[in-house]
Design a protein around this motif. Structure first.
Motif, PDB file in Angstrom:
ATOM      1  N   LEU A  32      -0.326 -18.171  43.542  1.00 53.48           N
ATOM      2  CA  LEU A  32      -0.335 -18.634  44.927  1.00 53.48           C
ATOM      3  C   LEU A  32       0.447 -17.715  45.855  1.00 53.48           C
ATOM      4  N   GLY A  33       1.354 -16.945  45.313  1.00 52.42           N
ATOM      5  CA  GLY A  33       2.131 -16.030  46.138  1.00 52.42           C
ATOM      6  C   GLY A  33       3.315 -15.468  45.388  1.00 52.42           C
ATOM      7  N   GLN A  34       3.892 -14.413  45.959  1.00 51.86           N
ATOM      8  CA  GLN A  34       5.051 -13.761  45.357  1.00 51.86           C
ATOM      9  C   GLN A  34       6.029 -13.354  46.448  1.00 51.86           C
ATOM     10  N   ARG A  35       7.292 -13.254  46.066  1.00 53.94           N
ATOM     11  CA  ARG A  35       8.334 -12.766  46.962  1.00 53.94           C
ATOM     12  C   ARG A  35       9.264 -11.885  46.158  1.00 53.94           C
ATOM     13  N   LYS A  36       9.577 -10.746  46.718  1.00 53.02           N
ATOM     14  CA  LYS A  36      10.601  -9.885  46.122  1.00 53.02           C
ATOM     15  C   LYS A  36      11.917 -10.303  46.752  1.00 53.02           C
ATOM     16  N   VAL A  37      12.863 -10.719  45.927  1.00 48.44           N
ATOM     17  CA  VAL A  37      14.149 -11.181  46.432  1.00 48.44           C
ATOM     18  C   VAL A  37      15.171 -10.069  46.225  1.00 48.44           C
ATOM     19  N   ASP A  38      15.949  -9.796  47.268  1.00 48.89           N
ATOM     20  CA  ASP A  38      16.848  -8.646  47.235  1.00 48.89           C
ATOM     21  C   ASP A  38      18.317  -9.023  47.229  1.00 48.89           C
ATOM     22  N   PHE A  39      18.639 -10.289  47.196  1.00 50.03           N
ATOM     23  CA  PHE A  39      19.999 -10.790  47.097  1.00 50.03           C
ATOM     24  C   PHE A  39      20.844 -10.536  48.337  1.00 50.03           C
ATOM     25  N   ARG A  40      20.286  -9.918  49.365  1.00 47.33           N
ATOM     26  CA  ARG A  40      21.021  -9.803  50.617  1.00 47.33           C
ATOM     27  C   ARG A  40      20.828 -11.059  51.450  1.00 47.33           C
ATOM     28  N   ILE A  41      19.716 -11.718  51.235  1.00 46.35           N
ATOM     29  CA  ILE A  41      19.485 -13.012  51.873  1.00 46.35           C
ATOM     30  C   ILE A  41      19.401 -14.049  50.767  1.00 46.35           C
ATOM     31  N   ASP A  42      19.603 -15.280  51.104  1.00 40.45           N
ATOM     32  CA  ASP A  42      19.589 -16.287  50.047  1.00 40.45           C
ATOM     33  C   ASP A  42      18.532 -17.363  50.273  1.00 40.45           C
ATOM     34  N   HIS A  43      17.584 -17.113  51.163  1.00 44.33           N
ATOM     35  CA  HIS A  43      16.537 -18.096  51.457  1.00 44.33           C
ATOM     36  C   HIS A  43      15.210 -17.372  51.586  1.00 44.33           C
ATOM     37  N   VAL A  45      10.614 -18.036  51.541  1.00 37.78           N
ATOM     38  CA  VAL A  45       9.483 -18.964  51.638  1.00 37.78           C
ATOM     39  C   VAL A  45       8.252 -18.276  51.068  1.00 37.78           C
ATOM     40  N   ILE A  46       7.499 -19.011  50.261  1.00 35.01           N
ATOM     41  CA  ILE A  46       6.184 -18.548  49.822  1.00 35.01           C
ATOM     42  C   ILE A  46       5.167 -19.446  50.501  1.00 35.01           C
ATOM     43  N   GLU A  47       4.408 -18.863  51.421  1.00 36.24           N
ATOM     44  CA  GLU A  47       3.362 -19.599  52.135  1.00 36.24           C
ATOM     45  C   GLU A  47       2.145 -19.726  51.223  1.00 36.24           C
ATOM     46  N   VAL A  48       1.548 -20.903  51.170  1.00 36.42           N
ATOM     47  CA  VAL A  48       0.387 -21.124  50.307  1.00 36.42           C
ATOM     48  C   VAL A  48      -0.840 -21.380  51.166  1.00 36.42           C
ATOM     49  N   GLY A  49      -0.937 -22.538  51.784  1.00 35.71           N
ATOM     50  CA  GLY A  49      -2.057 -22.839  52.670  1.00 35.71           C
ATOM     51  C   GLY A  49      -3.125 -23.709  52.041  1.00 35.71           C
ATOM     52  N   ARG A  50      -3.869 -24.342  52.894  1.00 37.10           N
ATOM     53  CA  ARG A  50      -4.888 -25.305  52.486  1.00 37.10           C
ATOM     54  C   ARG A  50      -6.026 -24.665  51.691  1.00 37.10           C
ATOM     55  N   SER A  51      -6.352 -23.415  51.978  1.00 35.96           N
ATOM     56  CA  SER A  51      -7.505 -22.782  51.336  1.00 35.96           C
ATOM     57  C   SER A  51      -7.291 -22.529  49.849  1.00 35.96           C
ATOM     58  N   GLU A  52      -6.052 -22.627  49.374  1.00 38.31           N
ATOM     59  CA  GLU A  52      -5.765 -22.368  47.963  1.00 38.31           C
ATOM     60  C   GLU A  52      -6.207 -23.515  47.063  1.00 38.31           C
ATOM     61  N   GLY A  53      -6.375 -24.720  47.613  1.00 37.69           N
ATOM     62  CA  GLY A  53      -6.826 -25.841  46.803  1.00 37.69           C
ATOM     63  C   GLY A  53      -5.762 -26.907  46.631  1.00 37.69           C
ATOM     64  N   VAL A 110       6.408 -23.235  49.748  1.00 38.22           N
ATOM     65  CA  VAL A 110       7.560 -23.573  48.916  1.00 38.22           C
ATOM     66  C   VAL A 110       8.739 -22.778  49.456  1.00 38.22           C
ATOM     67  N   GLU A 111       9.800 -23.491  49.813  1.00 42.76           N
ATOM     68  CA  GLU A 111      11.019 -22.873  50.323  1.00 42.76           C
ATOM     69  C   GLU A 111      12.073 -22.972  49.228  1.00 42.76           C
ATOM     70  N   PHE A 112      12.885 -21.924  49.096  1.00 41.51           N
ATOM     71  CA  PHE A 112      13.916 -21.973  48.072  1.00 41.51           C
ATOM     72  C   PHE A 112      15.143 -21.159  48.495  1.00 41.51           C
ATOM     73  N   VAL A 113      16.274 -21.606  47.995  1.00 47.59           N
ATOM     74  CA  VAL A 113      17.542 -20.922  48.198  1.00 47.59           C
ATOM     75  C   VAL A 113      17.970 -20.429  46.819  1.00 47.59           C
ATOM     76  N   TYR A 114      18.492 -19.200  46.756  1.00 47.76           N
ATOM     77  CA  TYR A 114      18.818 -18.616  45.465  1.00 47.76           C
ATOM     78  C   TYR A 114      20.065 -17.748  45.579  1.00 47.76           C
ATOM     79  N   ARG A 115      20.606 -17.374  44.426  1.00 50.37           N
ATOM     80  CA  ARG A 115      21.699 -16.423  44.370  1.00 50.37           C
ATOM     81  C   ARG A 115      21.590 -15.645  43.064  1.00 50.37           C
ATOM     82  N   SER A 116      22.086 -14.421  43.074  1.00 46.81           N
ATOM     83  CA  SER A 116      22.106 -13.572  41.894  1.00 46.81           C
ATOM     84  C   SER A 116      23.137 -14.100  40.913  1.00 46.81           C
ATOM     85  N   LEU A 117      22.823 -14.018  39.626  1.00 44.38           N
ATOM     86  CA  LEU A 117      23.769 -14.465  38.610  1.00 44.38           C
ATOM     87  C   LEU A 117      24.612 -13.330  38.052  1.00 44.38           C
TER      88      LEU A 117
END
Length: 131
Positions: A32-43, A45-53, A110-117
């Motif tokens: 449905l989607g991908q995001r490259k997270v760089d740890f400089r930001i901690d939030h 969003v992966i946009e999906v949309g109605r057309s995905e099903g 899908v929205e998410f908050v993350y941090r590097s371990l």
């Protein structure tokens, strides 16, 4: 004897690689989607949309770096939101599933908050799949 052993090792390695992809038996995951997270930001969003099903289950897979993901928010097609009540810890290549409430649902984002371990953590790619 060594041919049989080699063939058995090859089959076992193939089976282990199939398990490592994060696919569960009986599921046909759609990316449905991908995001490259760089740890400089901690939030993010992966946009999906109605057309995905419509989906019953979402799967989040993280590759490339270890992260802790918390405050996951799934925004559904009707505007309602669903927040799984747990934190997810991902090491390289791990995935987690989220069962959506009700029957098949349209997912807007899908929205998410993350941090590097790990200090100086590597860039990670978060992939979202639906079934």
């Amino acid at each position: 004897m060594s041919i049989v052993r080699g063939a058995l090792c090859l089959v076992l390695m193939g089976w282990l690689m199939a398990c490592a992809t994060g696919q569960r038996a009986g599921h046909h995951w759609e990316l449905l989607g991908q995001r490259k997270v760089d740890f400089r930001i901690d939030h993010d969003v992966i946009e999906v949309g109605r057309s995905e099903g419509r989906f019953r289950v979402l799967r989040i897979v993280v590759r490339g770096g270890a992260i802790e993901m918390y405050d996951v928010k799934v925004v559904l097609g009707d505007g309602d939101s669903y927040r799984p009540s747990t934190r997810y810890v991902f090491d390289k290549g791990e995935g987690r599933t989220i069962d959506l409430p009700g029957d098949r649902r349209v997912v807007r984002r899908v929205e998410f908050v993350y941090r590097s371990l790990r200090a100086g953590g590597q860039h990670a790619t978060v992939s979202l799949y639906g079934e």
